[in-house]
Design an enzyme around this catalytic site. Structure first.
Site, short mmCIF file in Angstrom:
data_model
loop_
_atom_site.label_atom_id
_atom_site.label_comp_id
_atom_site.label_asym_id
_atom_site.label_seq_id
_atom_site.Cartn_x
_atom_site.Cartn_y
_atom_site.Cartn_z
N ALA A 47 29.35 25.49 45.24
CA ALA A 47 29.31 27.00 45.11
C ALA A 47 27.18 27.18 44.44
CB ALA A 47 29.69 27.80 44.18
N GLY A 67 31.86 23.41 45.36
CA GLY A 67 32.96 24.25 46.74
C GLY A 67 32.64 24.05 48.88
N GLU A 74 35.96 22.05 48.78
CA GLU A 74 36.98 22.86 48.56
C GLU A 74 37.12 23.67 50.40
OE1 GLU A 74 35.43 24.46 44.74
OE2 GLU A 74 37.15 23.85 43.79
N GLU A 120 31.77 19.04 39.79
CA GLU A 120 31.63 20.11 38.65
C GLU A 120 31.95 19.67 37.69
OE1 GLU A 120 33.49 20.20 41.49
OE2 GLU A 120 33.67 22.34 42.33
N1 CAA Z 1 22.88 25.29 44.40
C1 CAA Z 1 21.92 26.29 44.36
N2 CAA Z 1 21.40 25.61 45.50
C2 CAA Z 1 21.15 24.31 45.54
C3 CAA Z 1 23.16 23.58 45.57
C4 CAA Z 1 23.61 24.66 44.88
N3 CAA Z 1 25.01 24.00 44.71
N4 CAA Z 1 22.82 22.85 46.26
C5 CAA Z 1 21.31 22.40 46.38
N5 CAA Z 1 20.41 23.32 46.42
C6 CAA Z 1 19.26 23.93 46.65
C7 CAA Z 1 18.22 22.90 44.45
O1 CAA Z 1 17.84 23.47 44.23
C8 CAA Z 1 16.99 22.65 46.14
O2 CAA Z 1 16.64 24.21 45.99
P1 CAA Z 1 15.27 24.17 45.93
O3 CAA Z 1 13.92 23.87 46.90
O4 CAA Z 1 14.17 25.90 45.73
O5 CAA Z 1 14.93 23.64 45.18
C9 CAA Z 1 17.75 22.62 47.51
O6 CAA Z 1 18.86 22.85 47.10
C10 CAA Z 1 17.64 20.90 47.75
O7 CAA Z 1 18.36 20.20 47.13
P2 CAA Z 1 17.73 19.00 46.50
O8 CAA Z 1 16.38 18.74 46.13
O9 CAA Z 1 18.67 18.88 44.94
O10 CAA Z 1 18.21 18.04 47.21
P3 CAA Z 1 18.91 16.78 47.31
O11 CAA Z 1 18.49 15.87 48.68
O12 CAA Z 1 17.65 15.90 46.37
O13 CAA Z 1 20.00 16.33 46.63
C11 CAA Z 1 21.97 16.99 46.12
C12 CAA Z 1 21.28 16.62 47.36
C13 CAA Z 1 22.46 15.91 45.69
C14 CAA Z 1 23.35 18.12 47.24
C15 CAA Z 1 21.73 18.18 44.95
O14 CAA Z 1 21.04 19.14 45.82
C16 CAA Z 1 23.19 18.61 44.62
O15 CAA Z 1 23.05 18.06 43.51
N6 CAA Z 1 23.47 20.01 44.85
C17 CAA Z 1 24.17 19.87 44.36
C18 CAA Z 1 25.27 19.64 44.49
C19 CAA Z 1 27.16 20.05 42.92
O16 CAA Z 1 26.87 20.32 41.87
N7 CAA Z 1 27.63 21.44 43.77
C20 CAA Z 1 28.90 21.44 42.82
C21 CAA Z 1 28.47 23.49 42.70
S1 CAA Z 1 29.71 23.96 41.60
C22 CAA Z 1 30.55 24.31 42.11
O17 CAA Z 1 30.83 24.16 43.42
C23 CAA Z 1 31.99 24.99 41.76
C24 CAA Z 1 32.56 25.41 42.57
O18 CAA Z 1 33.80 24.83 42.60
C25 CAA Z 1 33.19 27.36 42.61
#
Ligand code: CAA
Length: 262
Positions: free
Chosen positions: A68, A113, A116, A136
């Site tokens: 998400a 998400g 999911e 999460e």
């Molecule tokens: N939401 C919003 N933006 C996201 C995102 C997310 N889940 N995942 C990645 N992005 C964005 C980053 O912010 C970044 O944007 P900017 O260039 O504007 O800064 C861009 O995508 C590229 O990401 P990274 O620079 O972080 O890329 P990376 O290769 O260094 O890392 C990654 C990749 C490990 C996937 C890392 O992006 C990450 O940890 N993302 C989040 C994953 C996460 O925690 N997901 C769970 C979300 S909560 C959820 O899903 C709740 C639910 O159940 C409903």
């Protein structure tokens, strides 16, 4: 279909198969509210069509769906979070409840998400580069789009807790060993492999495929006796279809069946 964050293309070789791509590559295809709204719009447009199998994947090389949209949640109150979880769960439920087969072709990150969304599909295929996880808890959250429930039902309570309590990221081969993923492909083989499976499912009797899916899903919440009775009823109902007559006739006449979805 006039969507901005998702793309849908029918297969060039099979009128019953299509590919749905989550398309926000700059945000690693994270699911913001626009994606969720467009997924519902997509469902409304295709639910009544004769498409049988939808392959779901992510745009670009790196990510299926990285979760998400975290930035959108920054100022969410508890009430906003409740609405968000119900909305995401509802839309995933609509997609999985269309009576069509959903195949996740996980090409990269399937986190939160994203995992999911894959779990809301019927079958999960993965590239060797895919990464799965419910991170999460490392954000101070818990999964909200069905992860705690679908994962436990899918691979069992203990392995679901391994994912959800650690927040760790797992490789495609680990996800395969845990039973989450049905098959792992070399990256360039993922879409051809998923499309081949989609073609196979689309060639089977569509009402029977939908009924088998429903029997498995609805039976999961019943005790074994009630679930077997559900299966018997579904087995009986399928005998009212023309495709059952065609399928058995084709077997006896040693020819390919011509299923009409009736
Ligand atoms: N939401 C919003 N933006 C996201 C995102 C997310 N889940 N995942 C990645 N992005 C964005 C980053 O912010 C970044 O944007 P900017 O260039 O504007 O800064 C861009 O995508 C590229 O990401 P990274 O620079 O972080 O890329 P990376 O290769 O260094 O890392 C990654 C990749 C490990 C996937 C890392 O992006 C990450 O940890 N993302 C989040 C994953 C996460 O925690 N997901 C769970 C979300 S909560 C959820 O899903 C709740 C639910 O159940 C409903």
């Amino acid at each position: 279909m006039g969507f901005e964050t998702i793309e849908f293309k029918k297969s060039e070789t099979n009128e019953y198969v299509g590919v749905l791509t989550i398309n926000r590559p700059k945000a690693l295809n994270a699911l913001n509210s626009q994606v969720i709204d467009e997924l519902e719009g997509f469902r409304d447009e295709i639910a009544g069509t004769d498409l049988r199998v939808i392959v779901v994947t992510g745009s670009g090389e790196k990510s299926f769906v990285a979760g998400a949209d975290i930035k959108e949640m920054k100022n969410h109150s508890a009430e906003d979070a409740l609405r968000m979880a119900r909305r995401g769960q509802g839309v995933f439920g609509l997609l999985s409840g269309m009576g069509k087969t959903m195949v996740a072709a996980v090409n990269g990150f399937a986190l939160g998400g994203g995992m999911e969304l894959a779990l809301a599909c019927d079958v999960i295929f993965a590239s060797e580069k895919a990464k799965f996880g419910l991170p999460e808890v490392s954000l101070g959250l818990i999964p909200g789009y069905g992860g705690t429930q679908r994962l436990a039902r899918n691979i069992g309570v203990s392995k679901a807790k391994y994912f959800a309590l650690s927040g760790d990221i797992f490789s495609a081969s680990q996800a395969y060993e845990m039973g989450l993923v049905s098959k792992v492909f070399a990256p360039e083989e993922l879409m051809p492999g998923a499309m081949k499976f989609a073609d196979t499912v689309a060639s089977r009797a569509p009402l029977a495929v939908a009924k088998a899916k429903m029997a498995i899903e609805d039976g999961l919440s019943l005790d074994l006796k009630a679930a077997l009775e559900l299966e018997a009823k579904c087995f009986s109902e399928i005998f009212n279809t023309e495709d059952k007559t065609e399928g058995i006739a084709a077997f006896i006449e040693k020819r390919q069946p011509n299923f009409q979805g009736k």
